[in-house]
Design a protein around this motif. Sequence first.
Motif, PDB file in Angstrom:
ATOM      1  N   MET A  50       0.833  -1.125   0.041  1.00 47.89           N
ATOM      2  CA  MET A  50       0.106  -0.153  -0.077  1.00 47.89           C
ATOM      3  C   MET A  50       0.814   0.895  -0.291  1.00 47.89           C
ATOM      4  N   TRP A  51       0.723   1.355  -1.194  1.00 48.12           N
ATOM      5  CA  TRP A  51       1.033   3.400  -0.701  1.00 48.12           C
ATOM      6  C   TRP A  51       1.377   4.380   0.289  1.00 48.12           C
ATOM      7  N   GLN A  52       2.054   4.496   0.696  1.00 52.00           N
ATOM      8  CA  GLN A  52       1.934   5.704   1.877  1.00 52.00           C
ATOM      9  C   GLN A  52       1.963   7.535   1.693  1.00 52.00           C
ATOM     10  N   SER A  53       2.904   7.555   0.766  1.00 49.15           N
ATOM     11  CA  SER A  53       3.331   8.396   0.060  1.00 49.15           C
ATOM     12  C   SER A  53       3.744   8.311  -0.737  1.00 49.15           C
ATOM     13  N   ILE A  54       3.840   9.348  -1.753  1.00 50.29           N
ATOM     14  CA  ILE A  54       4.787   9.806  -3.324  1.00 50.29           C
ATOM     15  C   ILE A  54       6.471  10.156  -2.226  1.00 50.29           C
ATOM     16  N   ALA A  55       7.665   9.601  -2.536  1.00 52.50           N
ATOM     17  CA  ALA A  55       9.178  10.370  -2.043  1.00 52.50           C
ATOM     18  C   ALA A  55       8.685  12.016  -2.654  1.00 52.50           C
ATOM     19  N   PRO A  56       9.913  12.787  -1.650  1.00 53.86           N
ATOM     20  CA  PRO A  56       9.963  13.189  -3.018  1.00 53.86           C
ATOM     21  C   PRO A  56      11.475  13.544  -4.076  1.00 53.86           C
ATOM     22  N   ARG A  57      10.977  13.890  -5.123  1.00 54.62           N
ATOM     23  CA  ARG A  57      11.523  14.199  -6.175  1.00 54.62           C
ATOM     24  C   ARG A  57      12.942  14.146  -5.963  1.00 54.62           C
ATOM     25  N   THR A  58      14.394  12.762  -6.315  1.00 57.29           N
ATOM     26  CA  THR A  58      15.435  13.226  -6.336  1.00 57.29           C
ATOM     27  C   THR A  58      15.458  13.957  -7.273  1.00 57.29           C
ATOM     28  N   LEU A  59      17.361  14.447  -7.208  1.00 56.87           N
ATOM     29  CA  LEU A  59      17.901  15.703  -7.997  1.00 56.87           C
ATOM     30  C   LEU A  59      17.799  15.125  -9.828  1.00 56.87           C
ATOM     31  N   GLY A  60      17.989  13.720  -9.772  1.00 60.40           N
ATOM     32  CA  GLY A  60      17.178  12.884 -11.449  1.00 60.40           C
ATOM     33  C   GLY A  60      16.637  13.288 -11.359  1.00 60.40           C
ATOM     34  N   GLN A  61      14.740  12.514 -10.418  1.00 64.35           N
ATOM     35  CA  GLN A  61      14.133  12.807 -12.032  1.00 64.35           C
ATOM     36  C   GLN A  61      13.580  14.166 -12.023  1.00 64.35           C
ATOM     37  N   ARG A  62      14.314  15.383 -11.347  1.00 63.99           N
ATOM     38  CA  ARG A  62      13.688  16.885 -11.883  1.00 63.99           C
ATOM     39  C   ARG A  62      14.473  16.867 -12.343  1.00 63.99           C
ATOM     40  N   LEU A  63      16.063  16.627 -13.040  1.00 65.10           N
ATOM     41  CA  LEU A  63      16.413  16.804 -13.961  1.00 65.10           C
ATOM     42  C   LEU A  63      15.682  16.070 -15.351  1.00 65.10           C
ATOM     43  N   ALA A  64      14.835  14.829 -15.256  1.00 62.33           N
ATOM     44  CA  ALA A  64      15.143  14.373 -16.420  1.00 62.33           C
ATOM     45  C   ALA A  64      13.455  14.376 -16.663  1.00 62.33           C
ATOM     46  N   ASP A  65      12.790  15.449 -15.526  1.00 64.68           N
ATOM     47  CA  ASP A  65      11.105  16.098 -15.986  1.00 64.68           C
ATOM     48  C   ASP A  65      11.441  17.434 -16.152  1.00 64.68           C
ATOM     49  N   LYS A  66      12.820  18.214 -16.483  1.00 58.23           N
ATOM     50  CA  LYS A  66      12.802  19.284 -16.677  1.00 58.23           C
ATOM     51  C   LYS A  66      13.207  18.803 -18.096  1.00 58.23           C
ATOM     52  N   ILE A  67      14.429  18.229 -18.018  1.00 58.06           N
ATOM     53  CA  ILE A  67      14.373  17.741 -19.747  1.00 58.06           C
ATOM     54  C   ILE A  67      13.129  17.408 -20.789  1.00 58.06           C
ATOM     55  N   THR A  68      12.205  16.389 -20.310  1.00 56.23           N
ATOM     56  CA  THR A  68      11.323  16.345 -20.724  1.00 56.23           C
ATOM     57  C   THR A  68      10.148  17.656 -21.030  1.00 56.23           C
ATOM     58  N   THR A  69      10.621  18.169 -20.068  1.00 57.89           N
ATOM     59  CA  THR A  69       9.088  19.460 -19.937  1.00 57.89           C
ATOM     60  C   THR A  69      10.023  20.177 -22.039  1.00 57.89           C
ATOM     61  N   ILE A  70      11.013  20.033 -21.358  1.00 55.62           N
ATOM     62  CA  ILE A  70      11.942  21.122 -22.416  1.00 55.62           C
ATOM     63  C   ILE A  70      11.567  20.717 -24.139  1.00 55.62           C
ATOM     64  N   ILE A  71      12.421  19.125 -23.936  1.00 56.72           N
ATOM     65  CA  ILE A  71      12.396  19.297 -25.194  1.00 56.72           C
ATOM     66  C   ILE A  71      10.949  18.122 -25.866  1.00 56.72           C
ATOM     67  N   GLY A  72       9.954  18.192 -25.015  1.00 56.54           N
ATOM     68  CA  GLY A  72       8.523  18.015 -25.483  1.00 56.54           C
ATOM     69  C   GLY A  72       7.792  18.738 -26.033  1.00 56.54           C
ATOM     70  N   THR A  73       8.396  19.475 -26.706  1.00 59.10           N
ATOM     71  CA  THR A  73       7.842  21.298 -26.612  1.00 59.10           C
ATOM     72  C   THR A  73       8.211  21.823 -28.487  1.00 59.10           C
ATOM     73  N   TRP A  74       7.079  22.255 -28.910  1.00 58.59           N
ATOM     74  CA  TRP A  74       7.588  22.711 -30.305  1.00 58.59           C
ATOM     75  C   TRP A  74       8.469  24.022 -30.630  1.00 58.59           C
ATOM     76  N   THR A  75       8.740  24.535 -28.963  1.00 58.16           N
ATOM     77  CA  THR A  75      10.144  25.883 -29.648  1.00 58.16           C
ATOM     78  C   THR A  75      11.232  25.199 -29.625  1.00 58.16           C
ATOM     79  N   PHE A  76      11.573  23.288 -28.247  1.00 56.48           N
ATOM     80  CA  PHE A  76      12.361  22.813 -29.204  1.00 56.48           C
ATOM     81  C   PHE A  76      12.606  22.705 -30.043  1.00 56.48           C
ATOM     82  N   ILE A  77      11.576  21.811 -30.853  1.00 58.47           N
ATOM     83  CA  ILE A  77      12.032  21.241 -32.208  1.00 58.47           C
ATOM     84  C   ILE A  77      11.900  22.206 -33.618  1.00 58.47           C
TER      85      ILE A  77
END
Length: 139
Positions: free
Chosen positions: A1-28
């Motif tokens: 059973m899930w108690q809570s979501i663990a805080p995001r690590t530096l790597g997870q925050r970086l991965a989210d930021k990269i996908t946020t940037i790459i997944g845009t028409w501006t980037f393309i």
Amino acid sequence: MWQSIAPRTLGQRLADKITTIIGTWTFIIIQTIIILGWTGYNLLIGKNGFDPYPFILLNLFLSFQAAYTAPAIMMSQKRKGEVDHYRAEIASNVNVKADLEIYALHDKIGHLEGDVVSAIKQQLVIISQQLEELKQKQP
């Protein structure tokens, strides 16, 4: 059973930021302009360009980009999948609790209906008796 979501690590925050940037028409669009400028410049300059045809340096940069962005995208998707799973589990728990509350309310209403019906029957018996008494008093 899930108690809570663990805080995001530096790597997870970086991965989210990269996908946020790459997944845009501006980037393309920016990447397309850079590639067109790169190839156009090197084609115009010819053999004296910093990356003449077949653009080996450009291919190397694009391979590096793909090699690093693909895992970042997969990490971000995995984490978002975990978050979605957690939210779905919470929604399921809320639905189960709501179902239990509804069943409890049905039981209470059923008991109240039973009590009301009993009270009405008693009142009907009393009214019937009173009517019989009134009939007997009339000539």
